[in-house]
Design a protein around this motif. Structure first.
Motif, PDB file in Angstrom:
ATOM      1  N   THR A 284       0.827  -1.207   0.000  1.00 57.42           N
ATOM      2  CA  THR A 284       0.000   0.000   0.000  1.00 57.42           C
ATOM      3  C   THR A 284       0.858   1.253   0.000  1.00 57.42           C
ATOM      4  O   THR A 284       0.684   2.159  -0.814  1.00 57.42           O
ATOM      5  CB  THR A 284      -0.929   0.013   1.232  1.00 57.42           C
ATOM      6  OG1 THR A 284      -1.967  -0.932   1.050  1.00 57.42           O
ATOM      7  CG2 THR A 284      -1.557   1.385   1.434  1.00 57.42           C
ATOM      8  N   VAL A 285       1.800   1.318   0.922  1.00 60.69           N
ATOM      9  CA  VAL A 285       2.638   2.506   1.071  1.00 60.69           C
ATOM     10  C   VAL A 285       3.523   2.699  -0.155  1.00 60.69           C
ATOM     11  O   VAL A 285       3.661   3.818  -0.671  1.00 60.69           O
ATOM     12  CB  VAL A 285       3.485   2.400   2.355  1.00 60.69           C
ATOM     13  CG1 VAL A 285       4.544   3.493   2.405  1.00 60.69           C
ATOM     14  CG2 VAL A 285       2.584   2.472   3.594  1.00 60.69           C
ATOM     15  N   THR A 286       4.113   1.620  -0.655  1.00 61.28           N
ATOM     16  CA  THR A 286       4.996   1.731  -1.815  1.00 61.28           C
ATOM     17  C   THR A 286       4.251   2.261  -3.034  1.00 61.28           C
ATOM     18  O   THR A 286       4.712   3.200  -3.713  1.00 61.28           O
ATOM     19  CB  THR A 286       5.627   0.370  -2.146  1.00 61.28           C
ATOM     20  OG1 THR A 286       6.423  -0.057  -1.034  1.00 61.28           O
ATOM     21  CG2 THR A 286       6.503   0.459  -3.386  1.00 61.28           C
ATOM     22  N   GLN A 287       3.095   1.675  -3.326  1.00 61.45           N
ATOM     23  CA  GLN A 287       2.335   2.117  -4.502  1.00 61.45           C
ATOM     24  C   GLN A 287       1.808   3.532  -4.333  1.00 61.45           C
ATOM     25  O   GLN A 287       1.911   4.359  -5.254  1.00 61.45           O
ATOM     26  CB  GLN A 287       1.162   1.179  -4.774  1.00 61.45           C
ATOM     27  CG  GLN A 287       0.279   1.663  -5.939  1.00 61.45           C
ATOM     28  CD  GLN A 287      -0.745   0.647  -6.367  1.00 61.45           C
ATOM     29  OE1 GLN A 287      -0.433  -0.526  -6.527  1.00 61.45           O
ATOM     30  NE2 GLN A 287      -1.985   1.092  -6.563  1.00 61.45           N
ATOM     31  N   THR A 288       1.273   3.835  -3.166  1.00 60.06           N
ATOM     32  CA  THR A 288       0.702   5.164  -2.939  1.00 60.06           C
ATOM     33  C   THR A 288       1.760   6.246  -3.044  1.00 60.06           C
ATOM     34  O   THR A 288       1.547   7.280  -3.700  1.00 60.06           O
ATOM     35  CB  THR A 288       0.020   5.224  -1.564  1.00 60.06           C
ATOM     36  OG1 THR A 288      -1.013   4.243  -1.498  1.00 60.06           O
ATOM     37  CG2 THR A 288      -0.570   6.600  -1.310  1.00 60.06           C
ATOM     38  N   ASN A 289       2.904   6.040  -2.404  1.00 56.13           N
ATOM     39  CA  ASN A 289       3.952   7.055  -2.442  1.00 56.13           C
ATOM     40  C   ASN A 289       4.496   7.255  -3.854  1.00 56.13           C
ATOM     41  O   ASN A 289       4.785   8.380  -4.273  1.00 56.13           O
ATOM     42  CB  ASN A 289       5.075   6.683  -1.486  1.00 56.13           C
ATOM     43  CG  ASN A 289       4.686   6.872  -0.030  1.00 56.13           C
ATOM     44  OD1 ASN A 289       3.627   7.417   0.269  1.00 56.13           O
ATOM     45  ND2 ASN A 289       5.531   6.411   0.884  1.00 56.13           N
ATOM     46  N   SER A 290       4.633   6.179  -4.602  1.00 57.13           N
ATOM     47  CA  SER A 290       5.091   6.288  -5.980  1.00 57.13           C
ATOM     48  C   SER A 290       4.089   7.062  -6.826  1.00 57.13           C
ATOM     49  O   SER A 290       4.463   7.970  -7.594  1.00 57.13           O
ATOM     50  CB  SER A 290       5.310   4.892  -6.569  1.00 57.13           C
ATOM     51  OG  SER A 290       5.635   4.957  -7.932  1.00 57.13           O
ATOM     52  N   GLU A 291       2.816   6.721  -6.691  1.00 50.08           N
ATOM     53  CA  GLU A 291       1.776   7.414  -7.455  1.00 50.08           C
ATOM     54  C   GLU A 291       1.655   8.880  -7.050  1.00 50.08           C
ATOM     55  O   GLU A 291       1.384   9.747  -7.876  1.00 50.08           O
ATOM     56  CB  GLU A 291       0.439   6.697  -7.272  1.00 50.08           C
ATOM     57  CG  GLU A 291       0.334   5.396  -8.033  1.00 50.08           C
ATOM     58  CD  GLU A 291       0.376   5.617  -9.539  1.00 50.08           C
ATOM     59  OE1 GLU A 291      -0.398   6.450 -10.043  1.00 50.08           O
ATOM     60  OE2 GLU A 291       1.196   4.958 -10.212  1.00 50.08           O
ATOM     61  N   ARG A 292       1.842   9.156  -5.772  1.00 48.21           N
ATOM     62  CA  ARG A 292       1.779  10.546  -5.299  1.00 48.21           C
ATOM     63  C   ARG A 292       2.842  11.402  -5.970  1.00 48.21           C
ATOM     64  O   ARG A 292       2.567  12.518  -6.441  1.00 48.21           O
ATOM     65  CB  ARG A 292       1.977  10.585  -3.779  1.00 48.21           C
ATOM     66  CG  ARG A 292       1.877  11.990  -3.181  1.00 48.21           C
ATOM     67  CD  ARG A 292       2.344  11.994  -1.735  1.00 48.21           C
ATOM     68  NE  ARG A 292       3.759  11.686  -1.627  1.00 48.21           N
ATOM     69  CZ  ARG A 292       4.287  10.833  -0.737  1.00 48.21           C
ATOM     70  NH1 ARG A 292       3.523  10.200   0.121  1.00 48.21           N
ATOM     71  NH2 ARG A 292       5.595  10.615  -0.722  1.00 48.21           N
ATOM     72  N   GLU A 293       4.060  10.891  -6.054  1.00 49.51           N
ATOM     73  CA  GLU A 293       5.138  11.664  -6.653  1.00 49.51           C
ATOM     74  C   GLU A 293       4.903  11.878  -8.154  1.00 49.51           C
ATOM     75  O   GLU A 293       5.171  12.949  -8.698  1.00 49.51           O
ATOM     76  CB  GLU A 293       6.480  10.979  -6.399  1.00 49.51           C
ATOM     77  CG  GLU A 293       6.862  10.916  -4.928  1.00 49.51           C
ATOM     78  CD  GLU A 293       6.787  12.267  -4.244  1.00 49.51           C
ATOM     79  OE1 GLU A 293       7.446  13.221  -4.724  1.00 49.51           O
ATOM     80  OE2 GLU A 293       6.046  12.401  -3.247  1.00 49.51           O
ATOM     81  N   LYS A 294       4.395  10.851  -8.823  1.00 50.08           N
ATOM     82  CA  LYS A 294       4.095  10.980 -10.254  1.00 50.08           C
ATOM     83  C   LYS A 294       3.015  12.031 -10.504  1.00 50.08           C
ATOM     84  O   LYS A 294       3.163  12.906 -11.372  1.00 50.08           O
ATOM     85  CB  LYS A 294       3.624   9.640 -10.821  1.00 50.08           C
ATOM     86  CG  LYS A 294       4.692   8.570 -10.918  1.00 50.08           C
ATOM     87  CD  LYS A 294       4.069   7.266 -11.443  1.00 50.08           C
ATOM     88  CE  LYS A 294       5.049   6.116 -11.421  1.00 50.08           C
ATOM     89  NZ  LYS A 294       4.402   4.848 -11.856  1.00 50.08           N
ATOM     90  N   LEU A 295       1.928  11.947  -9.736  1.00 54.20           N
ATOM     91  CA  LEU A 295       0.826  12.884  -9.941  1.00 54.20           C
ATOM     92  C   LEU A 295       1.227  14.298  -9.558  1.00 54.20           C
ATOM     93  O   LEU A 295       0.875  15.265 -10.255  1.00 54.20           O
ATOM     94  CB  LEU A 295      -0.394  12.436  -9.131  1.00 54.20           C
ATOM     95  CG  LEU A 295      -1.678  13.247  -9.352  1.00 54.20           C
ATOM     96  CD1 LEU A 295      -2.106  13.216 -10.814  1.00 54.20           C
ATOM     97  CD2 LEU A 295      -2.797  12.732  -8.456  1.00 54.20           C
ATOM     98  N   SER A 296       1.973  14.439  -8.488  1.00 53.51           N
ATOM     99  CA  SER A 296       2.441  15.760  -8.063  1.00 53.51           C
ATOM    100  C   SER A 296       3.283  16.416  -9.148  1.00 53.51           C
ATOM    101  O   SER A 296       3.093  17.590  -9.493  1.00 53.51           O
ATOM    102  CB  SER A 296       3.251  15.643  -6.773  1.00 53.51           C
ATOM    103  OG  SER A 296       3.766  16.899  -6.386  1.00 53.51           O
ATOM    104  N   ALA A 297       4.217  15.662  -9.714  1.00 52.98           N
ATOM    105  CA  ALA A 297       5.087  16.207 -10.761  1.00 52.98           C
ATOM    106  C   ALA A 297       4.286  16.589 -12.000  1.00 52.98           C
ATOM    107  O   ALA A 297       4.513  17.639 -12.608  1.00 52.98           O
ATOM    108  CB  ALA A 297       6.164  15.189 -11.117  1.00 52.98           C
TER     109      ALA A 297
END
Length: 368
Positions: A284-297
């Motif tokens: 959960t944490v790995t996928q969420t954090n990765s997706e957060r950085e992609k969407l933020s950028a």
């Protein structure tokens, strides 16, 4: 004849909490055939299989009252956190524990320090008890500034309670170890320090985040660290959270003001089960954090300011009224949280969803 109003003045003055509509309610209104809810920071992966199995296996016991002391879950948390079981207070979500704290420790006129913006119930529950809520605004880059907090504490030597969301809700920023230590040290010895760590699982391991429990255990002030199973653990619908108190005596005061069966038996079982499924939390944490950085950028590239976040959401300056933007996205089947607080009513909070959901958000932002 007009019926007299029996409500306390403090209650009459409280604003309603904006919980928003559920995805089922939005779907029933035929707003969009493929609705997604990115407004309340739920785990888009759904519950842990272990939690689901525990829930299903014991559904037949729903006619029985739960363990009012949450004994097995408390013991498990005690072992996980290396604290005494008697220091742990379970609640119907961590905001239930927040309410207990205010009921147990706040008197009318007591001063309570909170961030601006922050989780609305920090102020609402304090105001419910007649306390005086003092706000520390964030910096223009939407970060915590330790000097502002130190100045505020210095101005109020009679400060009764400090409430801090770390990571912040709705922003996602954090205090690092040095700043949080300075904040703790600056508080008067009788200030109740409340650290709301509802989103801590997403931030753990990052250099900007420190486990507040470690710092608080080494000092003499009363404290509570709040955590929840609603976010990273995927149990928002079951409502279970907890507080770790400085000692058993403080925990006992909270038990005196809570309802006796405040955590249902299926919630206790599911929470216990998900603690035994560390791979679920890790994925959960790995996928969420990765997706957060992609969407933020990606949203930043569109020209929007996106506050740095270590949580499972983004706080975005949409440069126009937030309610209008939320309405436009709702028409496209995307539920987000418009922030309506004065000074921040041009921001929206967007939960991190599944990859395909985040792509829908990005496409919607391109059309704004």
């Amino acid at each position: 004849m007009t019926m007299p109003n029996p409500a306390r003045e403090e209650v009459i003055a409280l604003p309603p909490y904006g919980a928003g509509q559920t995805i089922e309610q939005a779907t029933a209104r035929n707003l969009h055939p493929n609705m997604i809810n990115l407004s309340v920071n739920e785990n888009p992966l759904g519950p842990s299989p272990a939690a689901l199995n525990a829930f299903k296996a014991q559904l037949h016991t729903a006619s029985c009252y739960p363990d009012s002391q949450c004994t097995e879950l408390s013991e498990r948390l005690s072992a996980e956190l290396n604290v005494a079981r008697e220091q742990i207070v379970l609640g119907n979500g961590s905001e239930d524990v927040l309410s207990m704290l205010c009921k147990a420790f706040l008197n009318q006129g007591d001063k309570v320090l909170v961030a601006k913006p922050t989780f609305a119930l920090h102020g609402i529950y304090a105001n419910m008890m007649g306390a005086k809520v003092l706000e520390v605004p964030m910096q223009s880059d939407l970060s915590y500034r330790i000097d502002d907090w130190l100045d505020a504490i210095a101005c109020h030597p009679d400060l009764k309670m400090l409430m801090l969301a770390n990571p912040s809700n709705p922003v996602g920023c954090t205090f690092d170890a040095n700043s949080l230590q300075r904040l703790i040290d600056a508080c008067p010895l009788n200030t109740v320090i409340v650290i709301d760590e509802a989103y801590c699982e997403y931030a753990q391991g990052h250099k900007q985040f420190v486990d507040s429990l470690t710092l608080l255990q080494a000092q003499p002030r009363p404290y509570a660290v709040l955590r929840t199973f609603s976010k990273a653990y995927g149990l928002a619908g079951l409502r279970v959270g907890y507080g770790v108190m400085a000692n058993a005596q403080l925990a006992d005061y909270l038990h005196r003001v809570r309802t006796p069966y405040n955590v249902n038996r299926l919630a206790q079982l599911a929470a216990f089960a998900v603690l035994q499924d560390p791979s679920y939390l890790a994925s959960t944490v790995t996928q969420t954090n990765s997706e957060r950085e992609k969407l933020s950028a990606a949203i930043t590239e569109l020209g929007y300011f996106v506050a740095p976040s270590l949580a499972n959401f983004l706080f975005i300056d949409v440069k126009q009224p937030s309610a209008h933007v939320a309405s436009l996205l709702l028409q496209q089947g995307i539920m987000i949280k418009p922030w309506l607080e004065s000074g921040f009513d041009h921001f929206v909070r967007v939960s991190i969803g599944l990859p395909e959901q985040n792509l829908r958000v990005l496409e919607a932002f391109k059309q704004l």
